[in-house]
Design a protein around this motif. Structure first.
Motif, PDB file in Angstrom:
ATOM      1  N   VAL A   1       0.829  -1.200   0.000  1.00 46.62           N
ATOM      2  CA  VAL A   1       0.000   0.000   0.000  1.00 46.62           C
ATOM      3  C   VAL A   1       0.869   1.258   0.000  1.00 46.62           C
ATOM      4  N   ALA A   2       2.119   1.121  -0.387  1.00 47.02           N
ATOM      5  CA  ALA A   2       3.042   2.256  -0.402  1.00 47.02           C
ATOM      6  C   ALA A   2       2.579   3.338  -1.373  1.00 47.02           C
ATOM      7  N   GLU A   3       2.111   2.952  -2.537  1.00 50.37           N
ATOM      8  CA  GLU A   3       1.693   3.919  -3.551  1.00 50.37           C
ATOM      9  C   GLU A   3       0.188   4.142  -3.555  1.00 50.37           C
ATOM     10  N   ASN A   4      -0.581   3.060  -3.523  1.00 44.26           N
ATOM     11  CA  ASN A   4      -2.035   3.130  -3.637  1.00 44.26           C
ATOM     12  C   ASN A   4      -2.693   2.166  -2.658  1.00 44.26           C
ATOM     13  N   PRO A   5      -3.920   2.462  -2.258  1.00 44.34           N
ATOM     14  CA  PRO A   5      -4.678   1.483  -1.469  1.00 44.34           C
ATOM     15  C   PRO A   5      -4.952   0.246  -2.325  1.00 44.34           C
ATOM     16  N   VAL A   6      -5.279  -0.841  -1.670  1.00 46.23           N
ATOM     17  CA  VAL A   6      -5.553  -2.098  -2.364  1.00 46.23           C
ATOM     18  C   VAL A   6      -6.965  -2.553  -2.008  1.00 46.23           C
ATOM     19  N   ARG A   7      -7.685  -3.001  -3.023  1.00 48.53           N
ATOM     20  CA  ARG A   7      -9.043  -3.514  -2.801  1.00 48.53           C
ATOM     21  C   ARG A   7      -9.037  -5.022  -2.975  1.00 48.53           C
ATOM     22  N   LEU A   8      -9.613  -5.714  -2.007  1.00 48.22           N
ATOM     23  CA  LEU A   8      -9.799  -7.153  -2.051  1.00 48.22           C
ATOM     24  C   LEU A   8     -11.270  -7.393  -2.317  1.00 48.22           C
ATOM     25  N   TYR A   9     -11.568  -8.132  -3.373  1.00 44.80           N
ATOM     26  CA  TYR A   9     -12.960  -8.351  -3.719  1.00 44.80           C
ATOM     27  C   TYR A   9     -13.169  -9.773  -4.220  1.00 44.80           C
ATOM     28  N   ALA A  10     -14.269 -10.370  -3.812  1.00 46.59           N
ATOM     29  CA  ALA A  10     -14.719 -11.664  -4.339  1.00 46.59           C
ATOM     30  C   ALA A  10     -16.230 -11.718  -4.179  1.00 46.59           C
ATOM     31  N   PRO A  11     -16.932 -12.066  -5.246  1.00 46.87           N
ATOM     32  CA  PRO A  11     -18.397 -12.148  -5.142  1.00 46.87           C
ATOM     33  C   PRO A  11     -18.811 -13.356  -4.306  1.00 46.87           C
ATOM     34  N   PRO A  12     -20.021 -13.330  -3.764  1.00 48.43           N
ATOM     35  CA  PRO A  12     -20.489 -14.496  -3.009  1.00 48.43           C
ATOM     36  C   PRO A  12     -20.652 -15.685  -3.955  1.00 48.43           C
ATOM     37  N   GLY A  13     -20.758 -16.862  -3.398  1.00 47.62           N
ATOM     38  CA  GLY A  13     -20.952 -18.023  -4.255  1.00 47.62           C
ATOM     39  C   GLY A  13     -20.501 -19.333  -3.640  1.00 47.62           C
ATOM     40  N   VAL A  14     -19.939 -19.265  -2.457  1.00 47.99           N
ATOM     41  CA  VAL A  14     -19.533 -20.485  -1.749  1.00 47.99           C
ATOM     42  C   VAL A  14     -20.167 -20.457  -0.365  1.00 47.99           C
ATOM     43  N   PRO A  15     -20.367 -21.620   0.243  1.00 46.33           N
ATOM     44  CA  PRO A  15     -21.031 -21.646   1.549  1.00 46.33           C
ATOM     45  C   PRO A  15     -20.217 -20.997   2.670  1.00 46.33           C
ATOM     46  N   PHE A  16     -18.893 -20.988   2.540  1.00 48.79           N
ATOM     47  CA  PHE A  16     -18.056 -20.376   3.575  1.00 48.79           C
ATOM     48  C   PHE A  16     -16.750 -19.909   2.966  1.00 48.79           C
ATOM     49  N   TRP A  17     -16.329 -18.711   3.351  1.00 53.95           N
ATOM     50  CA  TRP A  17     -14.996 -18.218   3.033  1.00 53.95           C
ATOM     51  C   TRP A  17     -14.496 -17.395   4.214  1.00 53.95           C
ATOM     52  N   SER A  18     -13.185 -17.258   4.302  1.00 51.51           N
ATOM     53  CA  SER A  18     -12.576 -16.378   5.296  1.00 51.51           C
ATOM     54  C   SER A  18     -11.332 -15.766   4.683  1.00 51.51           C
ATOM     55  N   VAL A  19     -10.977 -14.605   5.184  1.00 52.24           N
ATOM     56  CA  VAL A  19      -9.803 -13.903   4.679  1.00 52.24           C
ATOM     57  C   VAL A  19      -8.989 -13.418   5.868  1.00 52.24           C
ATOM     58  N   GLY A  20      -7.676 -13.481   5.714  1.00 49.79           N
ATOM     59  CA  GLY A  20      -6.768 -12.971   6.729  1.00 49.79           C
ATOM     60  C   GLY A  20      -5.763 -12.042   6.070  1.00 49.79           C
ATOM     61  N   LEU A  21      -5.558 -10.870   6.661  1.00 47.97           N
ATOM     62  CA  LEU A  21      -4.591  -9.895   6.171  1.00 47.97           C
ATOM     63  C   LEU A  21      -3.437  -9.865   7.160  1.00 47.97           C
ATOM     64  N   PHE A  22      -2.215  -9.987   6.642  1.00 44.03           N
ATOM     65  CA  PHE A  22      -1.023 -10.047   7.482  1.00 44.03           C
ATOM     66  C   PHE A  22      -0.013  -9.014   7.018  1.00 44.03           C
ATOM     67  N   ASP A  23       0.763  -8.469   7.957  1.00 50.36           N
ATOM     68  CA  ASP A  23       1.860  -7.593   7.550  1.00 50.36           C
ATOM     69  C   ASP A  23       3.041  -8.459   7.127  1.00 50.36           C
ATOM     70  N   SER A  24       4.132  -7.843   6.698  1.00 52.63           N
ATOM     71  CA  SER A  24       5.264  -8.612   6.177  1.00 52.63           C
ATOM     72  C   SER A  24       5.961  -9.454   7.246  1.00 52.63           C
ATOM     73  N   ALA A  25       5.710  -9.175   8.511  1.00 55.57           N
ATOM     74  CA  ALA A  25       6.272  -9.966   9.605  1.00 55.57           C
ATOM     75  C   ALA A  25       5.318 -11.065  10.059  1.00 55.57           C
ATOM     76  N   ALA A  26       4.254 -11.315   9.290  1.00 60.37           N
ATOM     77  CA  ALA A  26       3.263 -12.364   9.549  1.00 60.37           C
ATOM     78  C   ALA A  26       2.384 -12.089  10.757  1.00 60.37           C
ATOM     79  N   ASN A  27       2.251 -10.822  11.128  1.00 58.84           N
ATOM     80  CA  ASN A  27       1.322 -10.440  12.197  1.00 58.84           C
ATOM     81  C   ASN A  27      -0.047 -10.206  11.577  1.00 58.84           C
ATOM     82  N   GLU A  28      -1.061 -10.816  12.148  1.00 62.80           N
ATOM     83  CA  GLU A  28      -2.397 -10.649  11.598  1.00 62.80           C
ATOM     84  C   GLU A  28      -2.893  -9.232  11.864  1.00 62.80           C
ATOM     85  N   VAL A  29      -3.317  -8.576  10.802  1.00 63.89           N
ATOM     86  CA  VAL A  29      -3.810  -7.210  10.878  1.00 63.89           C
ATOM     87  C   VAL A  29      -5.337  -7.204  10.912  1.00 63.89           C
ATOM     88  N   PHE A  30      -5.954  -8.111  10.147  1.00 65.46           N
ATOM     89  CA  PHE A  30      -7.408  -8.115  10.001  1.00 65.46           C
ATOM     90  C   PHE A  30      -7.849  -9.492   9.529  1.00 65.46           C
TER      91      PHE A  30
END
Length: 186
Positions: free
Chosen positions: A76-105
């Motif tokens: 995100v140094a230059e621009n924000p980043v958008r994560l997008y996926a349409p619905p369509g599966v019974p379950f999904w999860s997403v994890g955002l990590f910094d470069s040191a593998a610390n969970e951010v979100f």
């Protein structure tokens, strides 16, 4: 006698602390940490599905047969980043990590708007600009502040039966990890 015991105890505690420090620092110095391995998959800002079987060369794999995973390195140094996926599966999860593998979100389909993944990852300054002139396209997006410029995303979907495998793979193939043009935010 007491001073010898004290010196031995301090020496053992120091050796234990040094041992733990070395073990924790090995991935940093070897370049074998998660961020580096994900970055080595290819171009950033693209989801790469992980295979469920071992590949030649020992790359990243998904070792859970009931899950399908995709990873994306981002900055995100230059621009924000958008994560997008349409619905369509019974379950999904997403994890955002910094470069040191610390969970951010993290989140899953149960906490998403209409079951779709729609997250904007940005620095604090970028988030302020987004909030000032919130474009209609981002009005339903979840805004997440990234404390570090670099990081990675892990997107997972559950595959309880073989008949759902195709839908899970399509879900990951349709997922987007893309930079948001700053011009659209002004």
């Amino acid at each position: 006698m007491r001073s010898i015991l004290f010196a031995t105890l301090i020496g053992l505690l120091g050796a234990a602390a040094l041992h733990i420090l070395i073990i924790l620092a090995v991935p940093y110095f070897t370049g074998n940490d998660a961020y580096t391995r994900i970055s080595d998959l290819g171009e950033p800002l693209r989801f790469y599905p992980l295979p469920n079987e071992t590949v030649a060369g020992g790359g990243l794999i998904n070792d859970d047969p009931e899950m399908r995973l995709a990873v994306c390195a981002l900055s995100v140094a230059e621009n924000p980043v958008r994560l997008y996926a349409p619905p369509g599966v019974p379950f999904w999860s997403v994890g955002l990590f910094d470069s040191a593998a610390n969970e951010v979100f993290s989140m899953n389909d149960r906490t998403a708007v209409a079951g779709a993944l729609d997250v904007v990852v940005a620095t604090a300054v970028q988030l302020n600009a987004i909030r000032k002139a919130l474009p209609q396209a981002l009005s339903q997006s979840i805004l997440v502040e990234m404390p570090d410029e670099d990081g990675y995303v892990v997107l997972r979907t559950f595959v309880p039966t073989a008949t759902m495998d195709e839908a899970a793979r399509a879900f990951l193939a349709n997922a987007a990890c893309e930079a948001i043009d700053q011009g659209t935010l002004e």
